[in-house]
Structures are given as C-alpha cells and as structure tokens.
Scaffold this active site. Structure first.
Site, PDB file in Angstrom:
ATOM      1  N   ASP A  41       0.811  -1.215   0.000  1.00 54.95           N
ATOM      2  CA  ASP A  41       0.000   0.000   0.000  1.00 54.95           C
ATOM      3  C   ASP A  41       0.847   1.270   0.000  1.00 54.95           C
ATOM      4  O   ASP A  41       2.070   1.219   0.187  1.00 54.95           O
ATOM      5  CB  ASP A  41      -0.964  -0.010   1.198  1.00 54.95           C
ATOM      6  CG  ASP A  41      -0.294  -0.451   2.500  1.00 54.95           C
ATOM      7  OD1 ASP A  41       0.949  -0.444   2.559  1.00 54.95           O
ATOM      8  OD2 ASP A  41      -1.012  -0.774   3.441  1.00 54.95           O
ATOM      9  N   ASP A  84      -7.368  -3.071  14.183  1.00 52.20           N
ATOM     10  CA  ASP A  84      -8.768  -3.398  13.879  1.00 52.20           C
ATOM     11  C   ASP A  84      -8.889  -4.590  12.926  1.00 52.20           C
ATOM     12  O   ASP A  84      -9.952  -4.848  12.377  1.00 52.20           O
ATOM     13  CB  ASP A  84      -9.485  -2.171  13.290  1.00 52.20           C
ATOM     14  CG  ASP A  84      -8.806  -1.662  12.020  1.00 52.20           C
ATOM     15  OD1 ASP A  84      -7.842  -2.308  11.543  1.00 52.20           O
ATOM     16  OD2 ASP A  84      -9.251  -0.615  11.486  1.00 52.20           O
ATOM     17  N   HIS A  93      -7.122  -4.977  10.069  1.00 53.01           N
ATOM     18  CA  HIS A  93      -6.892  -4.710   8.643  1.00 53.01           C
ATOM     19  C   HIS A  93      -5.577  -5.305   8.159  1.00 53.01           C
ATOM     20  O   HIS A  93      -4.635  -5.479   8.931  1.00 53.01           O
ATOM     21  CB  HIS A  93      -7.031  -3.216   8.307  1.00 53.01           C
ATOM     22  CG  HIS A  93      -5.920  -2.319   8.743  1.00 53.01           C
ATOM     23  ND1 HIS A  93      -6.087  -1.299   9.653  1.00 53.01           N
ATOM     24  CD2 HIS A  93      -4.619  -2.250   8.372  1.00 53.01           C
ATOM     25  CE1 HIS A  93      -4.949  -0.663   9.809  1.00 53.01           C
ATOM     26  NE2 HIS A  93      -4.035  -1.217   9.042  1.00 53.01           N
ATOM     27  N   GLU A 132      -9.596  -1.961   5.364  1.00 54.81           N
ATOM     28  CA  GLU A 132     -10.225  -1.710   6.658  1.00 54.81           C
ATOM     29  C   GLU A 132     -11.438  -2.622   6.854  1.00 54.81           C
ATOM     30  O   GLU A 132     -11.947  -3.192   5.884  1.00 54.81           O
ATOM     31  CB  GLU A 132     -10.688  -0.246   6.712  1.00 54.81           C
ATOM     32  CG  GLU A 132      -9.551   0.772   6.553  1.00 54.81           C
ATOM     33  CD  GLU A 132      -8.714   0.951   7.820  1.00 54.81           C
ATOM     34  OE1 GLU A 132      -8.632   0.018   8.638  1.00 54.81           O
ATOM     35  OE2 GLU A 132      -8.121   2.036   7.965  1.00 54.81           O
TER      36      GLU A 132
HETATM   37  C1  GLP Z   1      -0.522   0.203   8.515  1.00 54.52           C
HETATM   38  C2  GLP Z   1      -0.104  -0.601   7.294  1.00 54.52           C
HETATM   39  C3  GLP Z   1      -0.266  -2.097   7.513  1.00 54.52           C
HETATM   40  C4  GLP Z   1       0.388  -2.491   8.826  1.00 54.52           C
HETATM   41  C5  GLP Z   1      -0.286  -1.754   9.951  1.00 54.52           C
HETATM   42  C6  GLP Z   1       0.257  -2.125  11.313  1.00 54.52           C
HETATM   43  O1  GLP Z   1      -1.874   0.398   8.593  1.00 54.52           O
HETATM   44  N1  GLP Z   1      -0.849  -0.221   6.133  1.00 54.52           N
HETATM   45  O2  GLP Z   1       0.287  -2.815   6.428  1.00 54.52           O
HETATM   46  O3  GLP Z   1       0.289  -3.872   9.005  1.00 54.52           O
HETATM   47  O4  GLP Z   1      -0.086  -0.357   9.744  1.00 54.52           O
HETATM   48  O5  GLP Z   1       1.390  -1.361  11.620  1.00 54.52           O
HETATM   49  P1  GLP Z   1       2.390  -1.659  12.798  1.00 54.52           P
HETATM   50  O6  GLP Z   1       3.210  -2.799  12.318  1.00 54.52           O
HETATM   51  O7  GLP Z   1       3.207  -0.418  12.933  1.00 54.52           O
HETATM   52  O8  GLP Z   1       1.596  -1.978  13.984  1.00 54.52           O
END
Ligand code: GLP
Length: 257
Positions: free
Chosen positions: A66, A135, A137, A142
C-alpha cells in the site's frame, strides 16, 4: 494457518527471516510482497544482514501492499520513503525491481489495474509479508472491505489515522486515503507470512485466527488461504482460546516418517 507463538518479536523475526532468505537462496528471482509499519522492521534487518553476509537480492522483485494517497513520495512518511530507508537502501536490490503503489496517480483506477498487471507479469507474489492493524486490517483493507477486492483506493478509518499519527507530527497531517492491494490480491500470494506483536494486536489476532471469516476482520480471510504462516509473540497471542494447543502442535508437528 500454521501458527507459531514466540517468546519475543526478535525470535519471530529470525524465523520469518529464515523463510524469506532460504526462499531467495532457492529462487534468486523471488517475488516478495512487502509491508510497512513497525512490525516487519526486525524481519527487514534479518534480510539485509543476510544480504551483507553474501545473499544477493539483486534479482528479487518486490511489490508493496500500500501507499498513502496524495502524499509526495519524498516525504519521510510515504511508504516509498519508508521502504527505501528501512530495507531497499540496505540491499543490493535493483531499485527498478521494487514497486510501491503510486499514491499520486491522476487516474487511480488505471494505475491500480496496472499494478495488478505488473504483479501478474512477474508471476505473482511468492511470499507476502503482512502485519495486522489493531482493527484487523491487512494492507489498508479496513473492516468492511470486500474479501475479494483488488488494488483500490481506500478511505482510512479514524482508528487507523489515530494509530498512524505517531509517524506524523499531528493527526491532521495523516492522509485520509490510501491505495492498497485488495484482500483478493493478497490471497493470491503463494505464501502469506504474517507477523503480529504486542498486546494491542491481541483482539485483531483473535479475530484473524479464531473469529468467523468476515469482512469485519479482513485478516480473517487468511483462514481460507492454503499457505499462511503466522508468527506472533506472547502478548499478541494472549487472547487466543487455543493458545496452548498451538504451542503443543508446534512442539509436536504432524509428520509422516
Ligand atoms: C498500517 C499498514 C499495515 C500495517 C499496519 C500495522 O496500517 N498499512 O500494512 O500492518 O499499519 O502497523 P504496525 O506494524 O506499525 O503496527
């Protein structure tokens, strides 16, 4: 799903790193799907440490999950900057082989379709690295995202905006939209490698592994993926009903002699 509960994120990342690095040893042109966030950082360290020790990433192709929409790539918070800084700049990879969705595309639909085409032309993703949002995702899909979605423009939830504010100076700077591979895109990877650490992931992990498959928890779609490997730490595993069994099964893997 193959679930491994590790004592620490370090141990989990070392095991995940072995999977990625061994796959590259076998196939130097491997296609990797990559994620951002704090979760994969230790895994990325395992990858560039192996590269510095002689494993070449020169021919590896990568596709990121993304990118924020409307954020210039030069901004340190863009996922392109994040990937360059935390992984690509430390590898011998050919930058031309690294792909991140174009968050500045004028024709978003066309650009998303092009991204899908490029992945297909590369032979599809061999290993997709994933983290999970609080959440549930994956990528930026989402809760409420279709489980068969393809790369598309997404409206971020207030919770994701809040969670990601830590990378910006204030919440109003966090983009409200992003371009993300769809859940359907992720599901086509030959192998999904999911990492989840910390107690604020415990509910999402519970939903992903033991909840019903539902767009309410997009990561739960992975229950239908034939080859998903999950590495979690104790804190992220704390709400799993079958936690003791997953540990038991890990110690006594079903093997034919
Ligand atoms: C963002 C990214 C996800 C990632 C998530 C969790 O939303 N788009 O790909 O998995 O954050 O991030 P973290 O690893 O910092 O908890």
């Amino acid at each position: 799903m193959q679930i491994t509960i590790c004592k620490t994120p370090e141990e989990a990342s070392r095991l995940a790193g072995e999977i990625v690095n061994n796959a590259i040893k076998k196939n130097p042109k491997l296609v990797l799907g990559l994620a951002t966030g704090s979760t994969p950082l230790l895994l990325y360290k395992e990858m560039y440490t192996a590269c510095k020790a002689g494993l070449s990433y020169k021919k590896v192709r990568t596709f990121n999950l993304d990118e924020y929409y409307g954020l210039p790539v030069e901004k340190p918070q863009s996922y392109r900057s994040f990937m360059n800084e935390n992984l690509f700049n430390h590898l011998d990879i050919d930058m031309k082989n690294t792909h991140v969705p174009d968050g500045l595309a004028k024709d978003v639909e066309k650009s998303c379709a092009q991204y899908e085409k490029m992945m297909k032309a590369a032979g599809g993703v061999d290993i997709q690295v994933l983290g999970i949002g609080g959440d549930g995702h994956i990528g930026f899909n989402e809760p409420g995202s279709s489980l068969v979605s393809r790369t598309h423009l997404v409206t971020l939830t207030p919770r994701t905006i809040k969670d990601n504010t830590r990378f910006f100076t204030k919440s109003s700077e966090v983009p409200r939209y992003a371009i993300s591979m769809g859940v359907g895109t992720v599901m086509e990877a030959k192998c999904c490698l999911m990492l989840c650490f910390g107690k604020n992931k415990a509910d999402a992990v519970k939903g992903m592994i033991e909840g019903g498959v539902s767009q309410f928890c997009p990561a739960s779609a992975l229950q239908y993926h034939p080859n998903t490997i999950v590495f979690i730490d104790e804190a992220a595993a704390s709400k799993l009903t079958l936690k003791a069994y997953y540990k038991w099964a890990c110690q006594h893997p079903a093997k034919l002699n």
